[in-house]
Design a protein around this motif. Structure first.
Motif, PDB file in Angstrom:
ATOM      1  N   ARG A 217      69.559  68.697  38.089  1.00 62.43           N
ATOM      2  CA  ARG A 217      68.219  69.408  37.872  1.00 62.43           C
ATOM      3  C   ARG A 217      68.026  69.378  39.854  1.00 62.43           C
ATOM      4  N   LEU A 218      67.481  70.297  39.660  1.00 58.06           N
ATOM      5  CA  LEU A 218      66.668  70.107  41.220  1.00 58.06           C
ATOM      6  C   LEU A 218      65.522  70.964  41.015  1.00 58.06           C
ATOM      7  N   ALA A 219      64.011  70.588  41.683  1.00 52.20           N
ATOM      8  CA  ALA A 219      63.110  71.157  41.620  1.00 52.20           C
ATOM      9  C   ALA A 219      62.263  71.519  43.670  1.00 52.20           C
ATOM     10  N   VAL A 220      62.187  72.851  43.023  1.00 51.00           N
ATOM     11  CA  VAL A 220      62.150  73.086  45.090  1.00 51.00           C
ATOM     12  C   VAL A 220      60.956  73.497  44.897  1.00 51.00           C
ATOM     13  N   MET A 221      59.688  72.335  45.962  1.00 45.04           N
ATOM     14  CA  MET A 221      58.618  72.050  45.767  1.00 45.04           C
ATOM     15  C   MET A 221      57.804  73.403  47.443  1.00 45.04           C
TER      16      MET A 221
END
Length: 328
Positions: A217-221
């Motif tokens: 999974r990937l979280a973009v900040m």
């Protein structure tokens, strides 16, 4: 089983700079989570906050539940026990993270002696095993950091992170300043170790392609907040937030001449954490911003199965090519 549950985490540095603002993340045992964003978006601050490694005077609020226990509420003795043994971190820039006047073997052995109460001979044996596990001869334990290449130093940092058999590893830009070939070797090494030992991984990078290949999974900040989250490859290939689209488009695709000869970037820089713009913090740089974006902040909302994005366009993502009047 949930290993890490981050709830409404905020970090404010002395002086009032809000580096992390209301971040929620969840990581299951054995899962790999990528965190992406430009420099200054709060990625490293988030990583350091998870183990309370930020400087004195920093205010941290929210909850960081590691195996159900709040790291932010731990007493100092308990926190020392959790670091290295429960969760460990591979810091950005191995040359600056290793002590230049101590042999690398002694630095790897230190947490083993502290947490496992091993004998010096036992710690040295374990150090040799760890070095071989990351692809270095056990004899390199006698080397000083300046006697190793950048890739070798990074392998030492990974060996150190594995020293006390943690369940969670946080890798903060583990391939920074390494050439492309060594980067690939380090990334393959991390993937192999995580899979072989069933570890949970948080990997921080500005490169969505690297994270899409490495993580589940990937979280973009952006500006201290998560603006998009979902399955890593889907976020990379079909971002639902204009910022995620811009990050993905900034890297040319191998085998695609169009992206090579007509690269797309994003003008400007993330805002100063001590002077954030009103409304959606991305709106001054956003090519598809609406008038409402300048006044109303956007919270994460569903953007497909298992996905979320903090954008008014999530019901029908607008292409980056359609700029609002007056933008370029």
């Amino acid at each position: 089983m949930t290993l890490l549950d981050v709830r409404n985490l905020s970090v404010t540095y002395a002086g009032g700079a809000e580096a992390v603002r209301g971040v929620d993340l969840r990581l299951d045992a054995g899962q790999k989570l990528g965190v992406a964003g430009e420099s200054g978006c709060g990625k490293s601050t988030l990583a350091l906050a998870l183990l309370r490694l930020l400087p004195a005077g920093t205010r941290i609020t929210g909850e960081v539940l590691l195996d159900g226990e709040d790291v932010l509420a731990m007493k100092w003795g308990r926190l020392r026990a959790v670091r290295w043994a429960g969760a460990s971190i591979v810091f950005q820039g191995a040359m600056h993270s290793l002590n230049a006047v101590h042999r690398v073997g002694d630095q790897i052995a230190e947490p083993i002696l502290l947490h496992h109460r091993a004998t010096p001979a036992g710690a040295r044996t374990r150090t040799g095993e760890l070095l071989e596990q990351v692809g270095l001869p056990a004899a390199r334990a006698d080397a000083y950091p300046h006697e190793l290449s950048g890739g070798q130093r990074q392998r030492v940092m990974i060996a150190m992170a594995l020293a006390c058999d943690p369940r969670l590893i946080i890798a903060d830009e583990p391939t920074t300043a390494l050439d492309v070939m060594i980067q690939a070797q380090i990334l393959r090494l991390v993937q192999r170790l995580v899979a072989g030992q069933d570890l949970a991984l948080i990997m921080i990078s500005h490169d969505l392609a690297v994270l899409a290949d490495t993580c589940d999974r990937l979280a973009v900040m952006y500006a201290g907040r998560v603006v998009e989250e979902g399955p890593a490859r889907q976020v990379h290939e079909d971002a639902r937030h204009p910022y995620g689209q811009a990050l993905s488009a900034a890297f040319p695709k191998i085998g695609d001449p169009a992206s090579r000869f007509a690269p797309r970037g994003l003008a400007g820089d993330p805002p100063d954490p001590s002077a954030l713009p009103p409304g959606c913090t991305f709106h001054p740089r956003c090519p598809v911003a609406l008038d409402i974006c300048a006044t109303d902040d956007q919270a994460l909302r569903p953007a497909g199965t298992g996905r979320s994005a903090a954008c008014v366009h999530t019901t029908g993502p607008a292409p980056l090519e359609k700029a609002r009047p007056g933008t370029s």
